[in-house]
Scaffold this active site. Structure first.
Site, PDB file in Angstrom:
ATOM      1  N   ARG A 129      -1.829 -14.180 -12.320  1.00 42.21           N
ATOM      2  CA  ARG A 129      -1.822 -12.789 -12.798  1.00 42.21           C
ATOM      3  C   ARG A 129      -2.603 -12.622 -14.114  1.00 42.21           C
ATOM      4  O   ARG A 129      -2.057 -12.207 -15.132  1.00 42.21           O
ATOM      5  CB  ARG A 129      -0.399 -12.262 -12.951  1.00 42.21           C
ATOM      6  CG  ARG A 129       0.552 -12.539 -11.807  1.00 42.21           C
ATOM      7  CD  ARG A 129       0.267 -11.799 -10.516  1.00 42.21           C
ATOM      8  NE  ARG A 129       0.459 -10.379 -10.582  1.00 42.21           N
ATOM      9  CZ  ARG A 129       1.625  -9.755 -10.382  1.00 42.21           C
ATOM     10  NH1 ARG A 129       2.701 -10.453 -10.139  1.00 42.21           N
ATOM     11  NH2 ARG A 129       1.716  -8.442 -10.448  1.00 42.21           N
TER      12      ARG A 129
ATOM     13  N   CYS B  16       3.527 -15.443 -12.560  1.00 43.37           N
ATOM     14  CA  CYS B  16       4.823 -15.268 -11.890  1.00 43.37           C
ATOM     15  C   CYS B  16       4.764 -16.090 -10.604  1.00 43.37           C
ATOM     16  O   CYS B  16       3.788 -16.782 -10.343  1.00 43.37           O
ATOM     17  CB  CYS B  16       5.072 -13.794 -11.604  1.00 43.37           C
ATOM     18  SG  CYS B  16       3.972 -13.175 -10.343  1.00 43.37           S
TER      19      CYS B  16
ATOM     20  N   ARG C  74      15.045  -5.067  -8.229  1.00 41.21           N
ATOM     21  CA  ARG C  74      13.933  -4.567  -9.052  1.00 41.21           C
ATOM     22  C   ARG C  74      13.124  -3.514  -8.304  1.00 41.21           C
ATOM     23  O   ARG C  74      12.417  -2.722  -8.916  1.00 41.21           O
ATOM     24  CB  ARG C  74      13.027  -5.733  -9.447  1.00 41.21           C
ATOM     25  CG  ARG C  74      13.745  -6.753 -10.322  1.00 41.21           C
ATOM     26  CD  ARG C  74      12.841  -7.868 -10.692  1.00 41.21           C
ATOM     27  NE  ARG C  74      11.575  -7.307 -11.138  1.00 41.21           N
ATOM     28  CZ  ARG C  74      10.433  -7.974 -11.077  1.00 41.21           C
ATOM     29  NH1 ARG C  74      10.392  -9.177 -10.584  1.00 41.21           N
ATOM     30  NH2 ARG C  74       9.328  -7.413 -11.499  1.00 41.21           N
TER      31      ARG C  74
ATOM     32  N   LYS D 181       8.187   2.877  -7.289  1.00 42.04           N
ATOM     33  CA  LYS D 181       8.290   2.020  -8.492  1.00 42.04           C
ATOM     34  C   LYS D 181       6.907   1.844  -9.118  1.00 42.04           C
ATOM     35  O   LYS D 181       6.738   1.971 -10.330  1.00 42.04           O
ATOM     36  CB  LYS D 181       8.852   0.653  -8.117  1.00 42.04           C
ATOM     37  CG  LYS D 181       8.677  -0.425  -9.174  1.00 42.04           C
ATOM     38  CD  LYS D 181       9.245  -1.757  -8.778  1.00 42.04           C
ATOM     39  CE  LYS D 181       8.321  -2.619  -7.970  1.00 42.04           C
ATOM     40  NZ  LYS D 181       7.315  -3.377  -8.712  1.00 42.04           N
ATOM     41  N   ASN D 182       5.907   1.569  -8.272  1.00 43.07           N
ATOM     42  CA  ASN D 182       4.581   1.216  -8.803  1.00 43.07           C
ATOM     43  C   ASN D 182       3.751   2.413  -9.232  1.00 43.07           C
ATOM     44  O   ASN D 182       2.692   2.243  -9.831  1.00 43.07           O
ATOM     45  CB  ASN D 182       3.828   0.333  -7.802  1.00 43.07           C
ATOM     46  CG  ASN D 182       4.475  -1.038  -7.681  1.00 43.07           C
ATOM     47  OD1 ASN D 182       5.341  -1.395  -8.491  1.00 43.07           O
ATOM     48  ND2 ASN D 182       4.087  -1.793  -6.679  1.00 43.07           N
TER      49      ASN D 182
ATOM     50  N   ASP E 134       2.018  -6.242  -0.549  1.00 44.16           N
ATOM     51  CA  ASP E 134       3.455  -6.100  -0.814  1.00 44.16           C
ATOM     52  C   ASP E 134       4.287  -5.972   0.455  1.00 44.16           C
ATOM     53  O   ASP E 134       5.515  -5.917   0.376  1.00 44.16           O
ATOM     54  CB  ASP E 134       3.714  -4.880  -1.712  1.00 44.16           C
ATOM     55  CG  ASP E 134       3.169  -5.106  -3.106  1.00 44.16           C
ATOM     56  OD1 ASP E 134       3.022  -4.112  -3.841  1.00 44.16           O
ATOM     57  OD2 ASP E 134       2.860  -6.264  -3.442  1.00 44.16           O
TER      58      ASP E 134
HETATM   59  C1  EPZ Z   1       0.144  -4.224  -8.748  1.00 46.47           C
HETATM   60  O1  EPZ Z   1       0.146  -5.444  -9.473  1.00 46.47           O
HETATM   61  C2  EPZ Z   1       1.561  -4.070  -8.202  1.00 46.47           C
HETATM   62  N1  EPZ Z   1       2.515  -3.996  -9.301  1.00 46.47           N
HETATM   63  C3  EPZ Z   1       1.900  -5.261  -7.299  1.00 46.47           C
HETATM   64  O2  EPZ Z   1       3.190  -5.016  -6.742  1.00 46.47           O
HETATM   65  C4  EPZ Z   1       0.875  -5.311  -6.165  1.00 46.47           C
HETATM   66  O3  EPZ Z   1       1.131  -6.444  -5.366  1.00 46.47           O
HETATM   67  C5  EPZ Z   1      -0.544  -5.394  -6.747  1.00 46.47           C
HETATM   68  O4  EPZ Z   1      -0.771  -4.285  -7.637  1.00 46.47           O
HETATM   69  C6  EPZ Z   1      -1.612  -5.367  -5.672  1.00 46.47           C
HETATM   70  O5  EPZ Z   1      -1.511  -4.210  -4.923  1.00 46.47           O
HETATM   71  C7  EPZ Z   1       2.655  -2.827  -9.959  1.00 46.47           C
HETATM   72  O6  EPZ Z   1       1.986  -1.848  -9.687  1.00 46.47           O
HETATM   73  C8  EPZ Z   1       3.678  -2.811 -11.064  1.00 46.47           C
HETATM   74  P1  EPZ Z   1      -3.741  -6.412  -9.423  1.00 46.47           P
HETATM   75  P2  EPZ Z   1      -1.136  -5.818 -10.404  1.00 46.47           P
HETATM   76  O7  EPZ Z   1      -4.148  -6.324 -10.847  1.00 46.47           O
HETATM   77  O8  EPZ Z   1      -1.659  -4.597 -11.038  1.00 46.47           O
HETATM   78  C9  EPZ Z   1      -6.331 -10.339  -9.919  1.00 46.47           C
HETATM   79  C10 EPZ Z   1       5.410  -5.464  -6.186  1.00 46.47           C
HETATM   80  O9  EPZ Z   1       5.897  -6.263  -5.374  1.00 46.47           O
HETATM   81  N2  EPZ Z   1      -6.606  -9.860 -11.288  1.00 46.47           N
HETATM   82  O10 EPZ Z   1      -4.323  -5.461  -8.430  1.00 46.47           O
HETATM   83  O11 EPZ Z   1      -0.752  -6.960 -11.274  1.00 46.47           O
HETATM   84  C11 EPZ Z   1      -4.910 -10.858  -9.777  1.00 46.47           C
HETATM   85  O12 EPZ Z   1      -4.830 -12.210 -10.186  1.00 46.47           O
HETATM   86  C12 EPZ Z   1       4.267  -5.918  -7.063  1.00 46.47           C
HETATM   87  O13 EPZ Z   1       5.781  -4.271  -6.332  1.00 46.47           O
HETATM   88  C13 EPZ Z   1      -7.550 -10.555 -12.054  1.00 46.47           C
HETATM   89  O14 EPZ Z   1      -8.145 -11.530 -11.601  1.00 46.47           O
HETATM   90  O15 EPZ Z   1      -2.167  -6.327  -9.298  1.00 46.47           O
HETATM   91  C14 EPZ Z   1      -4.620 -10.713  -8.315  1.00 46.47           C
HETATM   92  O16 EPZ Z   1      -5.131 -11.842  -7.631  1.00 46.47           O
HETATM   93  C15 EPZ Z   1       3.902  -7.375  -6.868  1.00 46.47           C
HETATM   94  N3  EPZ Z   1      -7.792 -10.132 -13.333  1.00 46.47           N
HETATM   95  C16 EPZ Z   1      -5.435  -9.468  -7.924  1.00 46.47           C
HETATM   96  O17 EPZ Z   1      -6.363  -9.242  -9.004  1.00 46.47           O
HETATM   97  C17 EPZ Z   1      -7.135  -9.047 -13.876  1.00 46.47           C
HETATM   98  O18 EPZ Z   1      -7.416  -8.684 -15.038  1.00 46.47           O
HETATM   99  C18 EPZ Z   1      -4.585  -8.217  -7.736  1.00 46.47           C
HETATM  100  O19 EPZ Z   1      -3.969  -7.923  -8.960  1.00 46.47           O
HETATM  101  C19 EPZ Z   1      -6.173  -8.371 -13.081  1.00 46.47           C
HETATM  102  C20 EPZ Z   1      -5.930  -8.795 -11.791  1.00 46.47           C
END
Ligand code: EPZ
Length: 426
Positions: free
Chosen positions: A121, A116, A397, A22-23, A305
């Site tokens: 996020r 969420c 999902r 998915k990701n 995850d």
């Molecule tokens: C991706 O989310 C995945 N989703 C998530 O999977 C996964 O948990 C996550 O990466 C971490 O591996 C998809 O790929 C669609 P991040 P993403 O940006 O990209 C902070 C699932 O269950 N951050 O790496 O949103 C954020 O707050 C889902 O399949 C900032 O501070 O994750 C978080 O604490 C859930 N500023 C951390 O980074 C930003 O601009 C990780 O977020 C962006 C992120």
């Protein structure tokens, strides 16, 4: 809404075939917008999140046709538009359209993605990258509007190796003028897969999978055929399901073992036997689980995850386990539901201690997010009696045909429709 009724299971046995990731699929589908020739993508998982992303591509004029298990996506006649918030709010990954639209049109106007159940996020790192490449950004009335006559290459440092920010900057940089250096970027397999797809379309990305990537902008991209990697989180979830039920032996196929090496090592620490081949993993559970400590980290660390699913496994293990969640600020929402089933878990900020109990007991619980739903299924497999899991739209999902895949390995699970179809937002 629908719910699952899950009964306590005896030893699981049989085979589980893992679906496409998915990701990996979500950013790759967004990337199709960058190309003015048709692309063919194989192994796209049939999930509600994917359906939403495909609907969003159609909002921009993309023509999408299934052909022999693949999807053909034709973005030749793509038009820039502002998608409806009611659609974009269904998946946070809708914000990945920003990088693709900026790369293709030099303009996008998208609803700000909200938070969420697992955290705020924010998107500050995404916007930092776009601004470094020359984009002007304005946010008002819940919309973020980003404009750039022509994006130019830049050297960008990510304060956190954000997966989404890394992907969005890659999408914006492949057609920019000049070279982009992305430092402290995410190294997940899904990043490598997105780079593989973009390079198959003629992009020039080097270093994907390491913490520094170089992206040489090109004039245009061409069509290609590409196959998406297997879903490492789905695979890890089924490994933990088999580990939770005593005397189980299952074979997981269509998987890349090195993508989930943290789970292989941590499960082995608990006393579970894990045997790996090129594209399969066998999980053999014994009579007991020895609890251990886990700490979630960006790849190649323990994946956030799979944190909830591993916690569910340890609720009936021997001894205590310390679970540290370092990626998201609020990813223990599911613990209250596990404790209602008789688990003994205490939370202290971003850490939780789980003390193994003899057994859980079935009751009514509800999924608070995608991976929490999977954790509740794991708990239900060993709980006395039956467990009713509500709000399973979250599970749909991210897990293709989950009740069929579970039934095929011996789980007694039924899907029950109740009431009207409510909305399932992240
Ligand atoms: C991706 O989310 C995945 N989703 C998530 O999977 C996964 O948990 C996550 O990466 C971490 O591996 C998809 O790929 C669609 P991040 P993403 O940006 O990209 C902070 C699932 O269950 N951050 O790496 O949103 C954020 O707050 C889902 O399949 C900032 O501070 O994750 C978080 O604490 C859930 N500023 C951390 O980074 C930003 O601009 C990780 O977020 C962006 C992120």
């Amino acid at each position: 809404m629908e719910k699952f009724i899950v009964k306590k299971s005896k030893g699981l046995s049989g085979q589980v075939k893992i679906s496409g990731s998915k990701n990996a699929a979500l950013p790759i589908l967004a990337a199709a917008l960058l190309c003015s020739e048709p692309v063919r993508i194989d192994n796209v998982p049939t999930l509600t999140d994917i359906d939403v992303m495909l609907d969003l591509l159609r909002c921009f004029g993309a023509e999408i046709k299934p052909c022999g298990g693949m999807l053909t996506i034709d973005c030749r006649n793509t038009v820039n538009s502002i998608p409806d918030y009611r659609v974009t709010k269904k998946i946070r990954a809708s914000f990945l359209l920003a990088g693709a639209l900026l790369g293709r049109f030099g303009f996008c106007s998208l609803p700000l993605p909200g938070g969420c159940s697992i955290g705020l996020r924010p998107i500050d790192l995404h916007l930092k990258g776009f601004a470094a490449m020359g984009a002007k950004i304005a946010t008002e009335h819940g919309l973020v509007t980003i404009k750039a006559k022509k994006l130019h290459g830049s050297s960008i440092y990510l304060d956190f190796p954000s997966v989404g920010a890394t992907e969005n900057i890659m999408l914006a940089a492949v057609l920019a003028e000049g070279r982009t250096f992305l430092n402290n970027c995410a190294t997940e397999p899904e990043i490598v897969d997105l780079a593989g797809f973009l390079n198959a379309m003629g992009a020039k990305i080097e270093g994907a999978g390491t913490d520094s990537m170089t992206i040489e902008g090109v004039k245009e991209l061409h069509g290609c055929t590409y196959k998406i990697i297997p879903d490492r989180i789905e695979a890890g979830t089924y490994m933990l399901m088999a580990a939770a039920v005593r005397d189980s032996e299952i074979r997981i196929t269509n998987v890349i073992p090195q993508h989930i090496s943290p789970i292989i090592h941590k499960l082995t620490e608990t006393g579970i036997q894990v045997i790996t081949g090129d594209n399969f993993i066998r999980v053999i559970s014994g009579r007991e689980i020895h609890n251990t400590d886990i700490k979630t980290l960006p790849y190649p660390g323990f994946p956030t995850d799979l944190q909830a699913q591993f916690m569910a496994l340890m609720t009936t293990g021997t001894g205590s386990g310390l679970v540290k969640e370092t990626v998201f600020e609020n990813r223990f929402m599911y613990v209250a539901e596990l404790n209602r089933m008789g688990a003994d878990i205490k939370i202290d900020g971003r850490s939780a201690i789980v003390n193994g109990v003899k057994h859980l007991s079935g009751t009514n619980v509800k999924a608070t997010d995608l991976r929490a739903g999977a954790a509740l299924i794991i708990a239900a497999l060993t709980a006395e009696g039956q467990t009713e899991i509500g709000e399973i739209c979250h599970i749909d999902r991210g897990y293709v045909n989950i009740e069929k895949k579970l039934t095929d390995i011996g789980v007694d699970i039924k899907r029950i429709k109740e009431g009207d179809d409510g909305e399932c937002t992240e």
